[in-house]
Design a protein around this motif. Structure first.
Motif, PDB file in Angstrom:
ATOM      1  N   LEU A 361     -13.291  78.129  -3.729  1.00 11.96           N
ATOM      2  CA  LEU A 361     -12.406  78.254  -2.568  1.00 11.96           C
ATOM      3  C   LEU A 361     -12.526  79.639  -1.946  1.00 11.96           C
ATOM      4  O   LEU A 361     -12.614  79.785  -0.713  1.00 11.96           O
ATOM      5  CB  LEU A 361     -10.958  77.989  -2.993  1.00 11.96           C
ATOM      6  N   ILE A 362     -12.531  80.669  -2.780  1.00 10.03           N
ATOM      7  CA  ILE A 362     -12.668  82.029  -2.246  1.00 10.03           C
ATOM      8  C   ILE A 362     -14.043  82.231  -1.623  1.00 10.03           C
ATOM      9  O   ILE A 362     -14.171  82.840  -0.554  1.00 10.03           O
ATOM     10  CB  ILE A 362     -12.397  83.061  -3.356  1.00 10.03           C
ATOM     11  N   ASP A 363     -15.073  81.711  -2.266  1.00 11.07           N
ATOM     12  CA  ASP A 363     -16.425  81.810  -1.694  1.00 11.07           C
ATOM     13  C   ASP A 363     -16.501  81.140  -0.329  1.00 11.07           C
ATOM     14  O   ASP A 363     -17.155  81.640   0.591  1.00 11.07           O
ATOM     15  CB  ASP A 363     -17.441  81.171  -2.632  1.00 11.07           C
ATOM     16  N   ALA A 364     -15.834  79.984  -0.194  1.00 10.58           N
ATOM     17  CA  ALA A 364     -15.841  79.272   1.082  1.00 10.58           C
ATOM     18  C   ALA A 364     -15.176  80.102   2.170  1.00 10.58           C
ATOM     19  O   ALA A 364     -15.639  80.145   3.314  1.00 10.58           O
ATOM     20  CB  ALA A 364     -15.150  77.916   0.936  1.00 10.58           C
ATOM     21  N   ALA A 365     -14.059  80.761   1.834  1.00  8.78           N
ATOM     22  CA  ALA A 365     -13.370  81.608   2.809  1.00  8.78           C
ATOM     23  C   ALA A 365     -14.243  82.796   3.201  1.00  8.78           C
ATOM     24  O   ALA A 365     -14.301  83.183   4.372  1.00  8.78           O
ATOM     25  CB  ALA A 365     -12.035  82.088   2.243  1.00  8.78           C
ATOM     26  N   LEU A 366     -14.942  83.378   2.244  1.00 12.11           N
ATOM     27  CA  LEU A 366     -15.831  84.499   2.551  1.00 12.11           C
ATOM     28  C   LEU A 366     -16.999  84.043   3.420  1.00 12.11           C
ATOM     29  O   LEU A 366     -17.401  84.737   4.364  1.00 12.11           O
ATOM     30  CB  LEU A 366     -16.349  85.118   1.247  1.00 12.11           C
ATOM     31  N   ALA A 367     -17.537  82.869   3.119  1.00 11.18           N
ATOM     32  CA  ALA A 367     -18.659  82.355   3.902  1.00 11.18           C
ATOM     33  C   ALA A 367     -18.257  82.047   5.335  1.00 11.18           C
ATOM     34  O   ALA A 367     -19.088  82.082   6.241  1.00 11.18           O
ATOM     35  CB  ALA A 367     -19.220  81.092   3.239  1.00 11.18           C
ATOM     36  N   SER A 368     -16.977  81.751   5.548  1.00 11.54           N
ATOM     37  CA  SER A 368     -16.496  81.444   6.894  1.00 11.54           C
ATOM     38  C   SER A 368     -16.020  82.681   7.648  1.00 11.54           C
ATOM     39  O   SER A 368     -15.522  82.572   8.756  1.00 11.54           O
ATOM     40  CB  SER A 368     -15.347  80.425   6.818  1.00 11.54           C
ATOM     41  N   GLY A 369     -16.156  83.844   7.063  1.00 14.47           N
ATOM     42  CA  GLY A 369     -15.784  85.076   7.762  1.00 14.47           C
ATOM     43  C   GLY A 369     -15.076  86.087   6.892  1.00 14.47           C
ATOM     44  O   GLY A 369     -15.252  87.278   7.049  1.00 14.47           O
ATOM     45  N   GLY A 370     -14.232  85.624   5.998  1.00 16.52           N
ATOM     46  CA  GLY A 370     -13.519  86.521   5.098  1.00 16.52           C
ATOM     47  C   GLY A 370     -12.775  87.629   5.821  1.00 16.52           C
ATOM     48  O   GLY A 370     -12.760  88.773   5.373  1.00 16.52           O
ATOM     49  N   ARG A 371     -12.079  87.274   6.905  1.00 16.17           N
ATOM     50  CA  ARG A 371     -11.452  88.298   7.745  1.00 16.17           C
ATOM     51  C   ARG A 371     -10.114  88.797   7.217  1.00 16.17           C
ATOM     52  O   ARG A 371      -9.522  89.703   7.800  1.00 16.17           O
ATOM     53  CB  ARG A 371     -11.282  87.750   9.163  1.00 16.17           C
ATOM     54  N   ASP A 372      -9.634  88.217   6.136  1.00 16.35           N
ATOM     55  CA  ASP A 372      -8.353  88.640   5.572  1.00 16.35           C
ATOM     56  C   ASP A 372      -8.464  88.625   4.060  1.00 16.35           C
ATOM     57  O   ASP A 372      -9.429  88.099   3.486  1.00 16.35           O
ATOM     58  CB  ASP A 372      -7.242  87.690   6.033  1.00 16.35           C
ATOM     59  N   ASN A 373      -7.473  89.219   3.398  1.00 19.81           N
ATOM     60  CA  ASN A 373      -7.399  89.103   1.950  1.00 19.81           C
ATOM     61  C   ASN A 373      -7.210  87.629   1.588  1.00 19.81           C
ATOM     62  O   ASN A 373      -6.564  86.879   2.320  1.00 19.81           O
ATOM     63  CB  ASN A 373      -6.230  89.910   1.394  1.00 19.81           C
ATOM     64  N   ILE A 374      -7.759  87.223   0.466  1.00 18.77           N
ATOM     65  CA  ILE A 374      -7.745  85.809   0.061  1.00 18.77           C
ATOM     66  C   ILE A 374      -7.157  85.712  -1.341  1.00 18.77           C
ATOM     67  O   ILE A 374      -7.673  86.342  -2.273  1.00 18.77           O
ATOM     68  CB  ILE A 374      -9.172  85.220   0.050  1.00 18.77           C
TER      69      ILE A 374
END
Length: 384
Positions: A361-374
């Motif tokens: 899930l965290i990797d997916a958020a980073l791959a989509s931009g990672g513009r905020d803390n996750i």
């Protein structure tokens, strides 16, 4: 402790993301109480606010015997809500009106015979903090509401309650390090900056819908929560020992303030259980924008309720029967702002290992931009 339904296992992690210099999120994995908090107001305010919010619930877990080695005694729902009030007060005392935090928490609680009321103590009045200025007092001491029935979320009124109490008609002025909301240069993918919105601008011009970036699982550095179980170590179970709660009287209490969310995966279907306290949620509820427009709306990071900020810190609450096979997800908007619910559902449904699912899930958020803390917590309810 014999809860009568089985055991609960959890895995938590937080990541700074790709754009932020500081991680203002905080996470709690205390065995019977789990929470994520997303601070706002910069390093000196947001980081402190989220940590204070989590610390208040951690103290409740400690007093319940989680870390003392004695048999655990689950709190009542009113005890949990009292700690939320304490968190709101401590944040206001510490930082005044300079920041606040969202909160989404899941707790194992004992049901009270009369169902309980909010707040826990009748004559308690939150203390004012220096530097609050003209900000109204929090509303947690005003409401005397019964706890919601099992499976029936209590969503407190949003627009009138939150906006009228704020005594303002315009969005907050961006700080020195924030870009104006209307800046054309940031309209497509602005840096996410969460603020408490005094009043929704329902007539705001809508941004053009943008294509959702594909979700690609990549490798990423994930910061484990101090004291939490290491990813390659079996998670401890809430082992049956002794309890004061009769079988069938234990519930999962889910509460939220702000736009950090709680989900449940049941039979392969992911359901959002919480309702955001945000400007775009008000617009969605009014039928002014749709889900696709909400994801790119310039006010998507403005919230209408928070701990330690604004005039409303009352959480929405709901109760659920612990059901073996259910998987709960708590997360900050660093995940939901980057990854579609359908993609999260795929990961949660097809990756049974909690640590692996959290990382994906965290990797997916980073791959989509990672513009905020996750920040992500997965809680599994399992058979004995």
């Amino acid at each position: 402790m014999d809860y009568g339904f089985g055991q609960v296992h959890a895995t938590a992690a937080t990541d700074i993301g790709l754009r932020r210099a500081v991680n203002e999120d905080a996470v709690l994995d205390a065995g019977t109480i789990f929470a994520v908090a997303d601070g706002m107001g910069g390093h000196e305010a947001g980081d402190l606010a989220s940590r204070l919010g989590i610390a208040a619930l951690a103290e409740l877990a400690d007093t319940a015997g989680t870390n003392s080695g004695s048999p655990r005694t689950l709190p009542h729902a009113s005890d949990v809500l009292a700690r939320v009030t304490a968190a709101d007060e401590s944040i206001r005392r510490a930082i005044g009106a300079r920041g606040g935090t969202t909160l989404c928490a899941l707790a194992l609680v004992r049901m009270e015979q009369n169902g309980g009321t909010w707040p826990a103590s009748g004559d308690h009045t939150p203390e004012s903090s220096p530097g609050q200025g003209t900000h109204p007092a929090p509303t947690t001491d005003v409401l005397r509401l019964p706890m919601p029935a099992l499976g029936e979320p209590r969503y407190l009124p949003g627009t009138d309650e939150a906006f009228e109490a704020a005594h303002a008609s315009t969005p907050p002025t961006p700080g020195p390090d924030e870009e104006p909301l209307s800046d054309p240069a940031t309209a497509d993918h602005p840096e996410p900056t969460t603020d408490v919105l005094p009043r929704a601008e329902l007539e705001a011009a809508l941004a053009e819908p943008a294509p959702v970036p594909p979700v690609v699982v990549t490798s990423a550095k994930v910061t484990p929560i101090p004291g939490a179980q290491a990813p390659d170590t079996p998670a401890p179970a809430t082992t049956p020992t002794a309890t004061t709660a009769p079988t069938g009287q234990v519930r999962l209490m889910l509460l939220n303030v702000g736009d950090s969310r709680g989900y449940r995966l049941r039979n392969g279907v992911l359901t959002q259980l919480t309702r955001d306290h945000s400007a775009v949620q008000e617009l969605l509820d009014a039928g002014i924008i749709n889900e696709a427009e909400a994801r790119i709306h310039p006010q998507r990071n403005l919230i209408t309720r928070a701990l330690g900020a604004g005039g409303n810190a009352v959480p929405d609450t709901q109760f659920h029967n612990p059901r073996p096979g259910d998987r709960y997800l708590l997360c900050t908007d660093g995940l939901t702002g980057e990854v579609e619910d359908s993609a999260m559902e795929q990961i949660l449904a097809h990756v049974p290992d909690r640590a692996a699912a959290v990382h994906q899930l965290i990797d997916a958020a980073l791959a989509s931009g990672g513009r905020d803390n996750i920040s992500v917590i997965i809680i599994d309810v399992e058979s004995p």
